[in-house]
Scaffold this motif. Structure first.
Motif, PDB file in Angstrom:
ATOM      1  N   ARG A 146      -1.267   6.557  -8.606  1.00 30.57           N
ATOM      2  CA  ARG A 146      -1.214   7.162  -8.310  1.00 30.57           C
ATOM      3  C   ARG A 146      -0.459   8.726  -8.212  1.00 30.57           C
ATOM      4  O   ARG A 146       0.745   8.322  -8.208  1.00 30.57           O
ATOM      5  CB  ARG A 146      -2.422   7.600  -6.942  1.00 30.57           C
ATOM      6  CG  ARG A 146      -3.635   6.733  -7.159  1.00 30.57           C
ATOM      7  CD  ARG A 146      -4.375   6.552  -5.957  1.00 30.57           C
ATOM      8  NE  ARG A 146      -4.385   8.064  -5.252  1.00 30.57           N
ATOM      9  CZ  ARG A 146      -4.389   7.571  -3.380  1.00 30.57           C
ATOM     10  NH1 ARG A 146      -4.341   6.337  -2.806  1.00 30.57           N
ATOM     11  NH2 ARG A 146      -4.187   8.774  -2.918  1.00 30.57           N
ATOM     12  N   ALA A 147      -0.926   9.782  -7.643  1.00 35.34           N
ATOM     13  CA  ALA A 147       0.435  11.428  -8.270  1.00 35.34           C
ATOM     14  C   ALA A 147       0.832  11.088  -6.462  1.00 35.34           C
ATOM     15  O   ALA A 147       0.064  10.571  -4.900  1.00 35.34           O
ATOM     16  CB  ALA A 147      -0.433  12.260  -8.423  1.00 35.34           C
ATOM     17  N   PRO A 148       2.470  11.627  -6.772  1.00 38.45           N
ATOM     18  CA  PRO A 148       2.806  10.877  -5.165  1.00 38.45           C
ATOM     19  C   PRO A 148       2.769  12.387  -4.375  1.00 38.45           C
ATOM     20  O   PRO A 148       1.641  13.645  -4.551  1.00 38.45           O
ATOM     21  CB  PRO A 148       4.262  11.312  -5.261  1.00 38.45           C
ATOM     22  CG  PRO A 148       4.175  12.402  -6.682  1.00 38.45           C
ATOM     23  CD  PRO A 148       2.758  11.606  -7.609  1.00 38.45           C
TER      24      PRO A 148
ATOM     25  N   ALA B  45      12.460   4.685  -5.524  1.00 36.67           N
ATOM     26  CA  ALA B  45      11.319   4.059  -5.012  1.00 36.67           C
ATOM     27  C   ALA B  45      10.161   5.329  -4.508  1.00 36.67           C
ATOM     28  O   ALA B  45       8.385   4.623  -5.138  1.00 36.67           O
ATOM     29  CB  ALA B  45      11.708   4.284  -2.953  1.00 36.67           C
ATOM     30  N   ILE B  46      10.346   5.932  -5.030  1.00 32.95           N
ATOM     31  CA  ILE B  46       8.493   7.098  -4.643  1.00 32.95           C
ATOM     32  C   ILE B  46       8.282   6.744  -6.006  1.00 32.95           C
ATOM     33  O   ILE B  46       6.989   6.718  -6.530  1.00 32.95           O
ATOM     34  CB  ILE B  46       9.115   8.636  -4.760  1.00 32.95           C
ATOM     35  CG1 ILE B  46       9.817   8.372  -3.242  1.00 32.95           C
ATOM     36  CG2 ILE B  46       7.789   9.618  -5.395  1.00 32.95           C
ATOM     37  CD1 ILE B  46      10.749  10.076  -2.821  1.00 32.95           C
ATOM     38  N   LEU B  47       9.051   7.204  -7.055  1.00 35.94           N
ATOM     39  CA  LEU B  47       8.334   6.090  -8.601  1.00 35.94           C
ATOM     40  C   LEU B  47       8.322   5.302  -8.921  1.00 35.94           C
ATOM     41  O   LEU B  47       6.961   4.771  -9.200  1.00 35.94           O
ATOM     42  CB  LEU B  47      10.068   6.707  -9.896  1.00 35.94           C
ATOM     43  CG  LEU B  47      10.465   8.364  -9.717  1.00 35.94           C
ATOM     44  CD1 LEU B  47      11.146   8.108 -10.730  1.00 35.94           C
ATOM     45  CD2 LEU B  47       9.081   8.680 -10.531  1.00 35.94           C
ATOM     46  N   VAL B  48       8.668   4.133  -7.694  1.00 32.40           N
ATOM     47  CA  VAL B  48       7.923   2.949  -7.990  1.00 32.40           C
ATOM     48  C   VAL B  48       6.371   2.949  -7.331  1.00 32.40           C
ATOM     49  O   VAL B  48       5.871   1.869  -7.577  1.00 32.40           O
ATOM     50  CB  VAL B  48       9.391   1.583  -7.464  1.00 32.40           C
ATOM     51  CG1 VAL B  48       8.072   0.510  -6.601  1.00 32.40           C
ATOM     52  CG2 VAL B  48      10.546   1.398  -7.956  1.00 32.40           C
ATOM     53  N   ARG B  49       6.482   3.855  -5.821  1.00 29.86           N
ATOM     54  CA  ARG B  49       5.224   3.572  -5.638  1.00 29.86           C
ATOM     55  C   ARG B  49       4.547   4.657  -6.380  1.00 29.86           C
ATOM     56  O   ARG B  49       2.705   3.881  -6.302  1.00 29.86           O
ATOM     57  CB  ARG B  49       4.718   4.152  -3.954  1.00 29.86           C
ATOM     58  CG  ARG B  49       4.088   4.355  -3.376  1.00 29.86           C
ATOM     59  CD  ARG B  49       4.775   5.168  -1.988  1.00 29.86           C
ATOM     60  NE  ARG B  49       3.220   5.412  -0.886  1.00 29.86           N
ATOM     61  CZ  ARG B  49       2.522   6.027  -0.133  1.00 29.86           C
ATOM     62  NH1 ARG B  49       3.401   7.312  -0.770  1.00 29.86           N
ATOM     63  NH2 ARG B  49       1.876   5.443   0.388  1.00 29.86           N
ATOM     64  N   THR B  50       4.592   5.977  -7.488  1.00 28.51           N
ATOM     65  CA  THR B  50       3.664   6.261  -7.912  1.00 28.51           C
ATOM     66  C   THR B  50       3.082   4.824  -8.725  1.00 28.51           C
ATOM     67  O   THR B  50       1.923   5.176  -8.970  1.00 28.51           O
ATOM     68  CB  THR B  50       4.280   7.300  -8.396  1.00 28.51           C
ATOM     69  OG1 THR B  50       4.380   8.008  -7.603  1.00 28.51           O
ATOM     70  CG2 THR B  50       3.316   7.946  -9.612  1.00 28.51           C
ATOM     71  N   ALA B  51       4.117   4.143  -9.491  1.00 27.30           N
ATOM     72  CA  ALA B  51       3.509   3.622 -10.730  1.00 27.30           C
ATOM     73  C   ALA B  51       3.228   2.341  -9.927  1.00 27.30           C
ATOM     74  O   ALA B  51       1.826   1.665 -10.784  1.00 27.30           O
ATOM     75  CB  ALA B  51       5.181   2.563 -11.305  1.00 27.30           C
TER      76      ALA B  51
END
Length: 163
Positions: free
Chosen positions: A91-93, A81-87
């Protein structure tokens, strides 16, 4: 020093990091499903065979295996989910996201070294591919600096000699 991937598009923006984040998220989601499935099979086998290790209750071992699979699967889903939000944001997490990605990379490195002896080289290769994807996302998205928008720092200009 910039650690952003040098792959640029027509406008000069970085284009390789978004697909890498998407692929890493999809791989981690598939891995989460696989982890929960494998732990479910192990828990079912332990429960059906009434196996015991050093006198432990088989139902406790089965429940522990289910819980372990669920917690690890949820952790992988969180990182995905963190990677999806980043994509999506491109922007950088944030700090928590980077810490989660770093711990996930460390876990994959350790599990990769363990899987060589237990499972084989193909499992090691898979773990190293996932590790590489996570590290690539960490390196591709340069963390935002708080003081970067304030302008140049005070002090002597470059090339000027002190008086």
């Amino acid at each position: 020093m910039s650690y952003v991937l040098p792959v640029t598009g027509e406008e000069g923006g970085v284009v390789a990091r978004r697909p890498v984040a998407w692929v890493a998220a999809i791989v981690l989601l598939l891995e989460a499903v696989g982890i929960v499935f494998v732990n479910g099979v192990l828990a079912t086998v332990v429960d059906n065979q009434r196996m015991s290790l050093a006198g432990l209750d088989p139902s406790a071992m089965s429940l522990g295996t289910w819980v372990m699979g669920g917690v690890f699967g949820a952790y992988l889903v969180l990182v995905a989910a963190i990677l999806v939000r980043t994509a999506l944001r491109n922007r950088a997490p944030g700090r928590f996201g980077r810490i989660a990605l770093i711990t996930c990379a460390v876990v994959h490195g350790v599990l990769g070294s363990v899987t060589v002896g237990l499972v084989g080289w193909s499992a090691f290769a898979f773990m190293m591919v996932v590790l590489g994807l996570i590290v690539l996302v960490l390196v591709a998205y340069e963390p935002e600096r708080v003081g970067a928008a304030e302008g140049p720092a005070e002090g002597p200009a470059e090339g000027s000699a002190p008086a």
